[in-house]
Enzyme design. Structure first.
Site, PDB file in Angstrom:
ATOM      1  N   SER A 114       0.828  -1.205   0.000  1.00  0.00           N
ATOM      2  CA  SER A 114       0.000   0.000   0.000  1.00  0.00           C
ATOM      3  C   SER A 114       0.859   1.251   0.000  1.00  0.00           C
ATOM      4  O   SER A 114       1.885   1.313   0.690  1.00  0.00           O
ATOM      5  CB  SER A 114      -0.905   0.002   1.230  1.00  0.00           C
ATOM      6  OG  SER A 114      -1.582   1.236   1.352  1.00  0.00           O
ATOM      7  N   TYR A 141      -3.173   0.112  10.119  1.00  0.00           N
ATOM      8  CA  TYR A 141      -3.248  -0.598   8.835  1.00  0.00           C
ATOM      9  C   TYR A 141      -1.997  -0.354   8.006  1.00  0.00           C
ATOM     10  O   TYR A 141      -1.363  -1.298   7.507  1.00  0.00           O
ATOM     11  CB  TYR A 141      -4.481  -0.159   8.041  1.00  0.00           C
ATOM     12  CG  TYR A 141      -4.371  -0.498   6.573  1.00  0.00           C
ATOM     13  CD1 TYR A 141      -4.464  -1.823   6.141  1.00  0.00           C
ATOM     14  CD2 TYR A 141      -4.122   0.491   5.615  1.00  0.00           C
ATOM     15  CE1 TYR A 141      -4.319  -2.148   4.800  1.00  0.00           C
ATOM     16  CE2 TYR A 141      -3.981   0.165   4.276  1.00  0.00           C
ATOM     17  CZ  TYR A 141      -4.083  -1.151   3.869  1.00  0.00           C
ATOM     18  OH  TYR A 141      -3.936  -1.459   2.544  1.00  0.00           O
ATOM     19  N   LYS A 173       1.373  -2.917   6.689  1.00  0.00           N
ATOM     20  CA  LYS A 173       1.923  -3.089   5.344  1.00  0.00           C
ATOM     21  C   LYS A 173       3.431  -2.846   5.339  1.00  0.00           C
ATOM     22  O   LYS A 173       4.198  -3.608   4.724  1.00  0.00           O
ATOM     23  CB  LYS A 173       1.213  -2.154   4.366  1.00  0.00           C
ATOM     24  CG  LYS A 173      -0.231  -2.529   4.081  1.00  0.00           C
ATOM     25  CD  LYS A 173      -0.342  -3.873   3.388  1.00  0.00           C
ATOM     26  CE  LYS A 173      -1.748  -4.173   2.920  1.00  0.00           C
ATOM     27  NZ  LYS A 173      -1.861  -5.470   2.217  1.00  0.00           N
TER      28      LYS A 173
END
Length: 329
Positions: free
Chosen positions: A116, A140, A144
């Site tokens: 991401s 989040y 990644k």
């Protein structure tokens, strides 16, 4: 090439699977259907289960002659990651470790990781490339980045080779309408625009004090089919791309910065109907946003984005009646 796709019944994974099939590759899918849909894998080799299940992974890798793995399985909702960080670290990082152990046992050495661009911090001009500083703004995003660091370490220590595709803000759907956004009320911006249009409710622009040209957040909105094509290009050029270094990170985006207000205007133009809007505060974990300089993707993968935000809006609207027919809502 026979490709195993984790999370291959979800929005991104199922679209990647369709692009692989169109390019002549075989597809095997693992998905626990917590967010994915069985309808999206009805014509594909499918194993229902969790990538944290070692027994399942050993069965799949023992039964299928897998040439490469595309790892899409992850939890992805930024505000949810702020509220439930343990779940996100356990799912996105912990289960990736389980997957890596299985790949090592079965001597599978090609891994394409759906990463991401949320790992980047905004630059003065909002543009980033693969060498830009990282500054993940949510749990989040940190999952990644942490996963990429683990993959780089593992690739340096054994035969595993990894390409991490750092992609931006996927919107739209498969133009052939085989699969699409399966969540009835998605939290991403185009999903919220569609919901406001369908229900006559008010669309909230979350954050209007960012240092952009109109105060709203800026994004690199990429058509999900372009994103799927990039995955296929990475698979087909995998060995050449990883021949110099065992872990390559490549940005996948349009290279065009579009603000939330500009996407709103494009949506209203596509529908011919104005929406009621209101300005609101940023959501937990929201950031100003960035867009990419895509020279590396073009150089290494021979890939550039071919579709526009208007194409993505058109395809997303065309998906709505198909979704109702296929999924019932």
């Amino acid at each position: 090439m026979r490709v195993l796709i984790t999370g291959g019944a979800g929005y991104i994974g199922s679209t990647v699977a369709s692009a692989c099939l169109d390019a002549g590759h075989e597809v095997v899918v693992i998905d626990d259907l917590s967010a994915g849909r069985a309808e999206f894998v009805r014509d594909r080799v499918f194993y229902r289960g969790d990538i944290g299940d070692e027994e399942l992974l050993d069965r799949v890798l023992g039964e299928q002659a897998i040439d490469a793995v595309v790892h899409c399985a992850a939890r992805i909702v930024v505000p949810d990651s702020v509220a439930h960080p343990l779940e996100y670290y356990g799912n996105n990082v912990g289960k990736t470790l389980t997957l890596l152990g299985a790949l090592d046992r079965h001597h599978v050495t090609r891994l394409l990781f759906s990463s991401s661009a949320s790992i980047y911090g905004p630059d003065d001009d909002f543009q980033v490339d693969e060498d830009s500083p990282v500054q993940p703004g949510s749990p989040y995003a940190r999952t990644k980045l942490m996963t990429e660091m683990i993959l780089a370490d593992v690739a340096a220590a054994c035969d595993l080779r990894v390409i991490s595709l750092r992609y931006f803000n996927p919107i739209g759907t498969d133009p052939r309408l085989r699969t699409g956004q399966q969540i009835e009320r998605p939290t991403h911006v185009l999903g919220r625009l569609i919901e406001a249009w369908q229900t006559g409710s008010t669309f909230t622009v979350t954050g209007m004090d960012w240092p952009t040209r109109d105060g709203s957040g800026i994004r690199d909105f990429i058509h999900v089919w372009d994103l799927a094509r990039a995955h296929v290009a990475a698979l087909e050029r995998f060995d050449a791309v990883t021949s110099v270094t065992p872990h390559q990170a490549i940005n996948i985006g349009t290279g065009r910065g579009v603000t939330v207000r500009e996407l709103l205007a494009a949506f209203e133009e596509a529908t011919g109907e104005p929406l009621r809007t209101v300005d609101g505060p940023p959501r937990p974990g929201d950031v100003c946003g960035v867009y990419t300089r895509s020279a590396k993707a073009e150089r290494l993968l021979g890939w550039t984005a071919a579709l526009s935000e208007a194409d993505a809006i058109r395809d997303a609207l065309a998906w709505l009646p198909r979704r109702k027919e296929l999924l019932g809502y």
